[in-house]
Design an enzyme around this catalytic site. Structure first.
Site, short mmCIF file in Angstrom:
data_model
loop_
_atom_site.label_atom_id
_atom_site.label_comp_id
_atom_site.label_asym_id
_atom_site.label_seq_id
_atom_site.Cartn_x
_atom_site.Cartn_y
_atom_site.Cartn_z
N LYS A 124 31.07 56.63 35.49
CA LYS A 124 30.95 56.63 36.00
C LYS A 124 31.29 56.59 37.60
O LYS A 124 30.43 56.87 38.51
CB LYS A 124 30.49 54.90 35.62
CG LYS A 124 30.28 54.03 37.37
CD LYS A 124 30.31 52.47 36.91
CE LYS A 124 31.60 52.13 37.22
NZ LYS A 124 32.26 52.19 38.70
N ASN A 125 32.45 56.60 37.24
CA ASN A 125 33.47 57.12 38.46
C ASN A 125 34.22 58.62 39.38
O ASN A 125 34.25 58.47 40.37
CB ASN A 125 34.71 56.35 38.30
CG ASN A 125 35.19 54.94 38.27
OD1 ASN A 125 34.44 54.58 38.50
ND2 ASN A 125 36.37 54.49 37.20
N ARG A 148 26.90 47.36 33.83
CA ARG A 148 27.26 48.28 35.28
C ARG A 148 28.08 49.43 34.70
O ARG A 148 27.95 50.66 35.40
CB ARG A 148 28.13 47.44 36.08
CG ARG A 148 27.89 46.43 36.83
CD ARG A 148 29.36 45.36 38.26
NE ARG A 148 29.58 46.40 38.90
CZ ARG A 148 30.67 46.44 38.93
NH1 ARG A 148 31.23 45.67 38.55
NH2 ARG A 148 31.25 47.18 39.95
N CYS A 200 34.24 43.89 41.58
CA CYS A 200 34.53 43.56 40.27
C CYS A 200 35.36 42.22 41.18
O CYS A 200 36.48 42.47 41.98
CB CYS A 200 35.06 44.08 39.34
SG CYS A 200 34.20 44.54 37.67
N ASP A 258 42.35 51.01 34.19
CA ASP A 258 40.77 50.72 32.91
C ASP A 258 40.39 50.60 31.60
O ASP A 258 39.40 49.95 31.27
CB ASP A 258 39.81 51.85 33.92
CG ASP A 258 39.43 51.47 35.73
OD1 ASP A 258 39.84 50.29 35.84
OD2 ASP A 258 38.74 52.27 35.97
N ARG A 269 41.70 43.98 46.92
CA ARG A 269 40.63 44.61 47.22
C ARG A 269 40.79 45.46 48.79
O ARG A 269 39.23 45.44 49.04
CB ARG A 269 39.54 45.23 46.36
CG ARG A 269 40.28 45.22 44.44
CD ARG A 269 38.77 45.42 43.61
NE ARG A 269 38.74 46.97 43.45
CZ ARG A 269 38.28 47.29 42.49
NH1 ARG A 269 36.99 46.70 42.06
NH2 ARG A 269 37.72 48.17 41.92
C1 UD1 Z 1 39.17 53.20 41.34
C2 UD1 Z 1 37.90 52.51 40.28
C3 UD1 Z 1 38.33 51.99 39.89
C4 UD1 Z 1 39.28 50.89 38.97
C5 UD1 Z 1 40.50 51.95 39.88
C6 UD1 Z 1 41.80 52.26 40.18
C7 UD1 Z 1 35.56 53.68 41.32
C8 UD1 Z 1 34.34 53.90 41.23
N1 UD1 Z 1 36.24 53.03 40.47
O1 UD1 Z 1 38.45 51.90 42.38
O2 UD1 Z 1 37.58 51.82 38.28
O3 UD1 Z 1 39.92 50.51 38.85
O4 UD1 Z 1 39.77 53.19 40.92
O5 UD1 Z 1 42.35 53.77 38.80
O6 UD1 Z 1 36.23 54.92 40.50
N2 UD1 Z 1 44.09 49.36 48.04
C9 UD1 Z 1 44.55 48.85 49.44
N3 UD1 Z 1 43.87 49.32 50.12
C10 UD1 Z 1 42.91 49.57 50.35
C11 UD1 Z 1 42.29 51.01 48.98
C12 UD1 Z 1 43.04 49.85 48.63
O7 UD1 Z 1 45.72 48.27 49.27
O8 UD1 Z 1 42.35 50.39 51.66
C13 UD1 Z 1 45.07 48.97 46.23
C14 UD1 Z 1 43.23 48.16 45.68
O9 UD1 Z 1 43.75 47.30 45.94
C15 UD1 Z 1 44.33 48.38 44.48
C16 UD1 Z 1 44.72 50.26 44.64
O10 UD1 Z 1 45.48 50.16 46.28
O11 UD1 Z 1 45.70 47.59 44.51
C17 UD1 Z 1 44.54 50.95 43.73
O12 UD1 Z 1 42.99 50.84 44.57
P1 UD1 Z 1 42.07 51.81 44.14
O13 UD1 Z 1 42.52 52.97 43.51
O14 UD1 Z 1 41.23 51.84 45.90
O15 UD1 Z 1 40.72 51.68 43.46
P2 UD1 Z 1 39.46 51.93 43.99
O16 UD1 Z 1 39.09 53.03 43.88
O17 UD1 Z 1 38.73 50.63 44.56
#
Ligand code: UD1
Length: 430
Positions: free
Chosen positions: A22-23, A409, A126, A317, A131
């Protein structure tokens, strides 16, 4: 609303086909916005998040046709989908669509790169922490985008002539921001160097697909990714890589119930750290011609401490599922979550099944118990919900999991895959 009814106690034995990730599928689908040619993706899982993104992409002008299901044991587990975006008809991604899934925010990268503007609602998804989107904003600003936040929307515009390549180092590893910056930089003027980039296999898969479309990306899978901008991208055909989270989840389910299962169409290199933890917990894991074999016969579950980390560390995850497994270990284990600050919502639901877990900051202490007992429980987020299924498979009596739309999902045909291996799992529609 559907619920999942599990009667615990059966071992798992047989074959589980692993779906496309999915990711990886989500960013790959979004990459179709970067070209007016057709991007064909094979092995796309049939999931609620994929269907939601199909609606979002349709809104921007992507033509989508589905065919070529891969048949196995009389069931279709994967789809080939063609995405063609001749023209972007709308550069706005509205709240009603984006609020359902955080990854839909990622359209901001391609829209900005191809059309020079994007208006995208701040994301939902979620409830596992705040985030924020600061890294996306900072990174796109480094590529010379002008960004304003107004009324819950991010309004982004590129300079006349398009985004401009730059050097940007992420202050924190982010999978989504790496995807977005990489996509945006493919069509920028000049070269972009991303430092402290995410190294997740899904980032590599996206980079490989973009390269097949004519992009010039090197360094994917390392912390430094270099993207030389090109004038345009073409179509391509790309196969979505196997879902490492689904792979790890079923490996943990087998470690939990005992039994002997082949996880088909996947490979160990995608999740070394997690498989090592499952091995230490007492399962035998070997590579086979078609995938991975997981066996646990006789031996009890041993306690193992883990800390979540960006790839190649233990994936956040799989944290909830591993906690599910540890609830029945012969001793005490500790699980520390370092990626999301609020990812322990499964703790109180696992406790309803008899698990003994206490929380101290970002660390959970799990005292293994010899028996879990079935109970009604509630899914709270995508990965938490499947930890309840793992615990339910080893609990005595009936576990009824409600709010299973969280499961839908991210897990394709979960109840069928488990039932074929001897579990008693069924979907109940009210
Ligand atoms: C993706 C995955 C999710 C997984 C996560 C971490 C998908 C669709 N989802 O989510 O399943 O749990 O990676 O491996 O691929 N952060 C900030 N600022 C930002 C962006 C992120 O502070 O602008 C923080 C987030 O709050 C979190 C951390 O960075 O604490 C990692 O998040 P991120 O790697 O961005 O997760 P996603 O890409 O949303």
């Amino acid at each position: 609303m559907d619920r999942i009814r599990i009667v615990g106690g059966n071992q798992l034995n047989g074959v589980i086909p692993i779906s496309g990730a999915k990711n990886a599928a989500l960013p790959l689908m979004i990459a179709s916005l970067l070209t007016d040619d057709t991007l064909t993706l094979e092995n796309v899982p049939h999931l609620a998040d994929v269907e939601q993104l199909i609606r979002i992409l349709g809104n921007h002008g992507v033509d989508i046709s589905v065919n070529g299901r891969r048949e196995r044991q009389g069931e279709s587990y994967a789809r080939t989908i063609h995405f063609t975006c001749r023209n972007i008809v709308d550069t706005t991604a509205p709240y009603e669509l984006v609020s359902k899934m955080r990854a839909s925010f990622w359209v901001i990268g391609p829209l900005l790169a191809r059309e020079g503007k994007a208006r995208v609602s701040l994301p939902g998804g979620c409830a596992i922490g705040t985030r924020p989107v600061d890294l996306f904003i900072e990174g796109l600003t480094a590529l010379s985008a002008n960004i304003e936040i107004d009324g819950g929307y991010v309004n982004a515009t590129a300079p006349e002539g398009g985004l401009i390549g730059a050097r940007y180092t992420f202050p924190k590893v982010s999978v989504g921001a790496t995807h977005v910056l990489m996509m945006a930089a493919t069509l920028a003027n000049g070269t972009t160097v991303l430092g402290n980039a995410a190294r997740e296999p899904e980032v590599v898969d996206l980079a490989n697909c973009l390269n097949a479309m004519g992009a010039k990306i090197t360094g994917q899978g390392t912390p430094t990714i270099t993207i030389e901008g090109v004038r345009s991208l073409s179509g391509a055909r790309h196969r979505v890589l196997p879902d490492r989270i689904e792979t790890g989840t079923y490996a943990m389910a087998v470690a939990m119930t005992g039994g002997d299962v082949i996880l088909e169409d996947t490979n160990m290199a995608l999740l070394d750290t997690a498989l090592e933890a499952i091995r230490r917990a007492g399962a035998e894991i070997t590579e086979t011609n078609s995938g991975i074999r997981v066996v646990r016969n006789g031996a009890g579950i041993k306690p193992v401490d883990i800390v979540t980390d960006p790839f190649p560390g233990f994936p956040t995850d799989l944290q909830a599922q591993f906690m599910g497994l540890m609830t029945k270990a012969n001793g005490t284990s500790h699980i520390t979550e370092t990626i999301f600050e609020n990812r322990f919502m499964h703790v109180q639901e696992l406790a309803r099944l008899g698990a003994k877990i206490s929380l101290s900051g970002q660390t959970a202490k799990i005292e293994g118990v010899s028996r879990l007992k079935g109970a009604p429980v509630m899914a709270t987020d995508l990965r938490a919900s499947v930890s309840l299924v793992i615990a339910g498979l080893a609990a005595e009596g009936e576990t009824m999991v409600s709010r299973v739309y969280h499961l839908d999902r991210g897990f394709e045909r979960l109840e069928e895959k488990l039932t074929r291996c001897g579990a008693h799992v069924e979907r109940v529609s009210d």
